[in-house]
Scaffold this motif. Structure first.
Motif, PDB file in Angstrom:
ATOM      1  N   ILE A   1      58.794  16.523  45.556  1.00 29.20           N
ATOM      2  CA  ILE A   1      58.562  17.867  46.093  1.00 29.20           C
ATOM      3  C   ILE A   1      58.723  18.900  44.979  1.00 29.20           C
ATOM      4  O   ILE A   1      57.933  19.849  44.870  1.00 29.20           O
ATOM      5  N   ALA A   2      59.755  18.715  44.133  1.00 29.59           N
ATOM      6  CA  ALA A   2      59.979  19.640  43.023  1.00 29.59           C
ATOM      7  C   ALA A   2      58.797  19.655  42.060  1.00 29.59           C
ATOM      8  O   ALA A   2      58.418  20.705  41.521  1.00 29.59           O
ATOM      9  N   GLU A   3      58.195  18.483  41.838  1.00 28.80           N
ATOM     10  CA  GLU A   3      57.089  18.373  40.871  1.00 28.80           C
ATOM     11  C   GLU A   3      55.755  18.828  41.460  1.00 28.80           C
ATOM     12  O   GLU A   3      54.957  19.471  40.782  1.00 28.80           O
ATOM     13  N   ARG A   4      55.508  18.467  42.724  1.00 32.65           N
ATOM     14  CA  ARG A   4      54.173  18.632  43.294  1.00 32.65           C
ATOM     15  C   ARG A   4      54.128  19.612  44.469  1.00 32.65           C
ATOM     16  O   ARG A   4      53.052  19.830  45.043  1.00 32.65           O
ATOM     17  N   GLY A   5      55.256  20.167  44.836  1.00 32.89           N
ATOM     18  CA  GLY A   5      55.271  21.100  45.944  1.00 32.89           C
ATOM     19  C   GLY A   5      54.914  20.423  47.254  1.00 32.89           C
ATOM     20  O   GLY A   5      55.386  19.331  47.559  1.00 32.89           O
ATOM     21  N   PHE A   6      54.082  21.074  48.034  1.00 35.29           N
ATOM     22  CA  PHE A   6      53.694  20.575  49.350  1.00 35.29           C
ATOM     23  C   PHE A   6      53.172  19.143  49.285  1.00 35.29           C
ATOM     24  O   PHE A   6      53.530  18.287  50.100  1.00 35.29           O
ATOM     25  N   ASP A   7      52.329  18.852  48.308  1.00 36.69           N
ATOM     26  CA  ASP A   7      51.715  17.528  48.211  1.00 36.69           C
ATOM     27  C   ASP A   7      52.736  16.439  47.896  1.00 36.69           C
ATOM     28  O   ASP A   7      52.469  15.256  48.159  1.00 36.69           O
ATOM     29  N   GLY A   8      53.885  16.811  47.345  1.00 35.04           N
ATOM     30  CA  GLY A   8      54.910  15.821  47.050  1.00 35.04           C
ATOM     31  C   GLY A   8      55.485  15.161  48.284  1.00 35.04           C
ATOM     32  O   GLY A   8      56.044  14.054  48.199  1.00 35.04           O
ATOM     33  N   PHE A   9      55.335  15.816  49.439  1.00 34.99           N
ATOM     34  CA  PHE A   9      55.828  15.237  50.696  1.00 34.99           C
ATOM     35  C   PHE A   9      54.697  14.890  51.645  1.00 34.99           C
ATOM     36  O   PHE A   9      54.693  13.810  52.252  1.00 34.99           O
ATOM     37  N   TYR A  10      53.741  15.780  51.787  1.00 30.82           N
ATOM     38  CA  TYR A  10      52.747  15.655  52.853  1.00 30.82           C
ATOM     39  C   TYR A  10      51.484  14.887  52.444  1.00 30.82           C
ATOM     40  O   TYR A  10      50.650  14.571  53.296  1.00 30.82           O
ATOM     41  N   ARG A  11      51.350  14.582  51.154  1.00 34.70           N
ATOM     42  CA  ARG A  11      50.261  13.742  50.659  1.00 34.70           C
ATOM     43  C   ARG A  11      50.830  12.796  49.600  1.00 34.70           C
ATOM     44  O   ARG A  11      51.906  13.023  49.078  1.00 34.70           O
ATOM     45  N   GLY A  12      50.114  11.725  49.305  1.00 38.41           N
ATOM     46  CA  GLY A  12      50.568  10.844  48.243  1.00 38.41           C
ATOM     47  C   GLY A  12      51.541   9.790  48.720  1.00 38.41           C
ATOM     48  O   GLY A  12      51.558   9.400  49.888  1.00 38.41           O
ATOM     49  N   GLU A  13      52.400   9.335  47.795  1.00 39.25           N
ATOM     50  CA  GLU A  13      53.215   8.154  48.073  1.00 39.25           C
ATOM     51  C   GLU A  13      54.242   8.365  49.189  1.00 39.25           C
ATOM     52  O   GLU A  13      54.467   7.455  49.993  1.00 39.25           O
TER      53      GLU A  13
ATOM     54  N   ALA B   1      49.138  16.139  56.292  1.00 40.08           N
ATOM     55  CA  ALA B   1      48.503  17.023  55.306  1.00 40.08           C
ATOM     56  C   ALA B   1      48.144  18.382  55.898  1.00 40.08           C
ATOM     57  O   ALA B   1      48.042  19.373  55.169  1.00 40.08           O
ATOM     58  N   GLY B   2      47.978  18.432  57.216  1.00 39.72           N
ATOM     59  CA  GLY B   2      47.580  19.679  57.861  1.00 39.72           C
ATOM     60  C   GLY B   2      48.727  20.525  58.367  1.00 39.72           C
ATOM     61  O   GLY B   2      48.489  21.600  58.956  1.00 39.72           O
ATOM     62  N   TYR B   3      49.977  20.083  58.119  1.00 35.86           N
ATOM     63  CA  TYR B   3      51.107  20.893  58.601  1.00 35.86           C
ATOM     64  C   TYR B   3      51.145  22.238  57.874  1.00 35.86           C
ATOM     65  O   TYR B   3      50.935  22.319  56.664  1.00 35.86           O
ATOM     66  N   THR B   4      51.431  23.293  58.611  1.00 40.19           N
ATOM     67  CA  THR B   4      51.590  24.623  58.006  1.00 40.19           C
ATOM     68  C   THR B   4      52.793  25.324  58.620  1.00 40.19           C
ATOM     69  O   THR B   4      53.060  25.182  59.811  1.00 40.19           O
TER      70      THR B   4
ATOM     71  N   VAL C   1      60.142  32.788  59.257  1.00 39.17           N
ATOM     72  CA  VAL C   1      59.378  31.641  58.770  1.00 39.17           C
ATOM     73  C   VAL C   1      59.643  30.464  59.714  1.00 39.17           C
ATOM     74  O   VAL C   1      60.754  29.941  59.772  1.00 39.17           O
ATOM     75  N   ASP C   2      58.599  30.086  60.441  1.00 36.74           N
ATOM     76  CA  ASP C   2      58.687  29.048  61.461  1.00 36.74           C
ATOM     77  C   ASP C   2      58.287  27.713  60.847  1.00 36.74           C
ATOM     78  O   ASP C   2      57.126  27.472  60.559  1.00 36.74           O
ATOM     79  N   ALA C   3      59.275  26.846  60.654  1.00 40.17           N
ATOM     80  CA  ALA C   3      59.029  25.498  60.137  1.00 40.17           C
ATOM     81  C   ALA C   3      59.419  24.464  61.183  1.00 40.17           C
ATOM     82  O   ALA C   3      59.958  23.405  60.864  1.00 40.17           O
ATOM     83  N   ARG C   4      59.148  24.786  62.435  1.00 41.04           N
ATOM     84  CA  ARG C   4      59.422  23.856  63.531  1.00 41.04           C
ATOM     85  C   ARG C   4      58.482  22.663  63.432  1.00 41.04           C
ATOM     86  O   ARG C   4      57.333  22.792  63.006  1.00 41.04           O
ATOM     87  N   GLU C   5      58.972  21.498  63.825  1.00 47.19           N
ATOM     88  CA  GLU C   5      58.131  20.308  63.831  1.00 47.19           C
ATOM     89  C   GLU C   5      56.988  20.459  64.842  1.00 47.19           C
ATOM     90  O   GLU C   5      57.072  21.250  65.772  1.00 47.19           O
ATOM     91  N   THR C   6      55.926  19.671  64.648  1.00 43.84           N
ATOM     92  CA  THR C   6      54.778  19.701  65.554  1.00 43.84           C
ATOM     93  C   THR C   6      54.546  18.323  66.155  1.00 43.84           C
ATOM     94  O   THR C   6      54.914  17.294  65.570  1.00 43.84           O
ATOM     95  N   ALA C   7      53.928  18.318  67.322  1.00 41.99           N
ATOM     96  CA  ALA C   7      53.670  17.064  68.031  1.00 41.99           C
ATOM     97  C   ALA C   7      52.467  16.338  67.439  1.00 41.99           C
ATOM     98  O   ALA C   7      51.412  16.953  67.249  1.00 41.99           O
TER      99      ALA C   7
END
Length: 579
Positions: free
Chosen positions: A232-244, A266-269, A110-116
């Protein structure tokens, strides 16, 4: 189910050794054809977790006790390390998760490397004279890639875990809110980075909350980070990558002069990739593919070394051959490797035993091979940055994870209101081709920066399996990670215990600078003298480095062991056995 706790601490040093092995056949997919994974006739007698902090290890054990598997434990350990090791890793950074699913026998990376970000063009990192702007590359918003670790926590939990994400994140949330005791490494690291960190309001709010820098023995609380983890616990991906949280991250980067786009967050995968797999002696090695350089380098080094019976050689000759294998693998790392989504790489060739045999033929048995490019710069240490943990559970599931924010405390920038310390992984690109990065590593076009691209990494989460053993290992250490794992593999092959493997003395060569780095007492004075007579430059007695964490399962005797690096006094390797 009642559990009995057993902590394994076996300290000792033994010399590493390796003998001849069979060479795999090129499959044309960039990895070596390897023997099928040995069929397991039993499952481990308990759970083993080794990590760089006792609170993280305990978080993993607690989640397993609540009914979770190794993958749930990995989420708990990873998130807790993000809280208690801001010097090394965090949800503002990235990492690699190497997983083995015992129910299917599948290995996945599972590659979770940062992106430019799109704004990060090569020109953005040059000063007015056209030279690399080192401050911009390593400090503040321009040094930060789009974080990947939060997405990995969600992905691993939802796809491979058994518990709700909120349950696996609960220990990290609690520790962030209630605080943990500052240890000397955090204090020392902050002192080294204080000038940069105190530039930023959000960072001052976390680390100067009581009016002065963190000091050993104090309690460090991070309520904003606790709130981010709760989202993140409540909203999953959207808890970090979208919203507040996303809005605050974007605002902070913008206010400090950088530029991220909402769509880039929002487009990170995460990417699931096939691991590098090859045979070495009686072992099946499963390790990291690009954008890690570690697996390819390990395949090259071990297949080069199969041509000699190292145990029959004296220390100087054996060290000479290991160093020459390192030199050649790091040269190829520099020239060929990058993000597989952007770069065509000759992986089939680089991991082919026939190619390794050709490289072996270029090694003079009595003389050092001068590196093509020489540099007088020492190899910078990364003993405190990056972290690793290893896990095996009662079902035989395995996790080997390495995660990082790059240098000490990453970019130094905490986004106000989030507690998120951003990485400075952009320096891992070849921002100016041919110019070494902070670890003295050269890079060229294959690792040049492009929007959305993942920077090349040395993180090398690995496991190795024979008919009667399984070992899981990995380490921090910047460009030295790969050689730490190499030494660990050789140690296990030589019959060492998990703790002995974690404690092994270390040497390193990375092609450029053309010098052997060695920890204190890693090489005896007569060995150093012989190596220098062969033409090697030997920097003996450097500071210690790395923080290897490993677990081992003896399938035949059905025993578990954990090994934690004695260089890190807050590390923890624990085994919980079923009654």
């Amino acid at each position: 189910m009642r559990m009995a706790l057993k902590t394994v601490l076996l300290v000792g040093f033994l010399s590493t050794a390796v003998g001849a092995c069979a060479t795999g056949t090129d499959t044309g997919t960039g990895v070596q054809a390897a023997a099928a994974a040995p069929q397991e006739t039993r499952t481990p007698p308990g759970v083993a977790i080794a990590s760089a902090h006792s609170l993280a290890t305990q978080a993993g054990l607690d989640v397993v006790a609540a009914g979770g598997n190794a993958f749930d434990a990995a989420v708990a350990v990873s998130a807790t390390l993000s809280v208690v090791e801001p010097i090394s890793s965090g949800i503002g950074g990235g990492g690699f998760f190497l997983l083995h699913d015992a129910s299917t026998g599948r290995d996945v990376f599972v590659d979770a490397r940062e992106t430019a970000p799109a704004a990060a063009t090569p020109e953005a990192y040059l000063d007015e004279d056209g030279e690399l702007d080192r401050d911009r590359a390593t400090n503040g918003p321009w040094s930060a890639g789009i974080p990947g670790l939060p997405a990995a926590l969600v992905h691993v939990s939802e796809k491979y875990g058994r518990l709700p994400l909120a349950e696996s994140l609960a220990p990290a949330i609690r520790i962030a809110r209630e605080g943990f005791e500052v240890y000397p490494r955090l204090e020392r690291g902050y002192a080294r980075r204080s000038e940069v960190m105190e530039r930023y309001q959000g960072t001052r709010e976390v680390f100067l909350a009581d009016g002065d820098p963190p000091q050993a023995g104090e309690i460090l609380r991070q309520p904003d980070l606790a709130r981010t983890l709760e989202l993140i616990a409540e909203r999953g991906f959207d808890g970090f990558y979208r919203g507040e949280v996303a809005d605050k991250l974007l605002a902070s980067v913008r206010e400090e002069g950088g530029h991220w786009r909402a769509g880039e967050l929002a487009g990170y995968t995460v990417r699931e990739r096939e691991p590098v797999v090859f045979d070495y002696r009686d072992w099946r090695i499963v390790t990291a593919p690009p954008p890690s350089s570690g697996g390819v380098a390990l395949a090259q080094m071990l297949q080069i070394l199969e041509g000699w019976n190292l145990p029959e050689l004296d220390d100087a000759k054996r060290t000479h051959l290991v160093v020459e294998a390192m030199r050649r693998a790091y040269r190829d790392r520099t020239i060929y490797l990058g993000d597989p989504d952007f770069v065509e790489m000759p992986l089939g060739l680089l991991t082919d035993g026939r190619y390794a045999a050709g490289l072996r033929a270029t090694i003079h048995p009595e003389k050092a091979t001068p590196s093509t490019l020489l540099s007088g710069e020492p190899v910078p240490l990364e003993d405190d940055e990056t972290t690793h943990f290893s896990i095996i559970d009662t079902e035989g599931n395995r996790v080997s994870t390495t995660q990082t924010v790059n240098l000490l405390y990453g970019s130094g920038l905490v986004a106000p209101g989030t507690g998120v310390l951003l990485n400075n992984e952009m320096d891992d690109f070849a921002l100016k081709p041919g110019t070494p990065n902070a670890f003295g590593v050269m890079g060229f076009d294959a690792n040049a920066v492009e929007p959305g691209k993942r920077m090349l990494s040395s993180m090398t989460p690995t496991y190795m399996e024979s008919a009667d053993q399984v070992a899981i290992l990995g380490a921090p250490g910047g460009s030295r990670i790969i050689t730490e794992v190499l030494i660990g593999i050789l140690g296990y092959d030589d019959g060492l215990s998990a703790q002995q493997v974690a404690a092994l003395p270390r040497i390193h060569h990375q092609w450029m600078p053309d010098a052997i780095s060695a920890e204190p007492d890693a090489l005896a004075p007569p060995t150093v003298k012989k190596l220098r007579a062969m033409g090697h430059t030997v920097n003996a007695g450097e500071d210690t480095w790395g923080n290897l964490q490993t677990v081992w399962w003896d399938k035949q005797g059905n025993r578990l062991e954990g090994g934690t690096d004695p260089r890190n006094p807050v590390g923890s390797a624990e085994v919980v056995l079923e009654d």
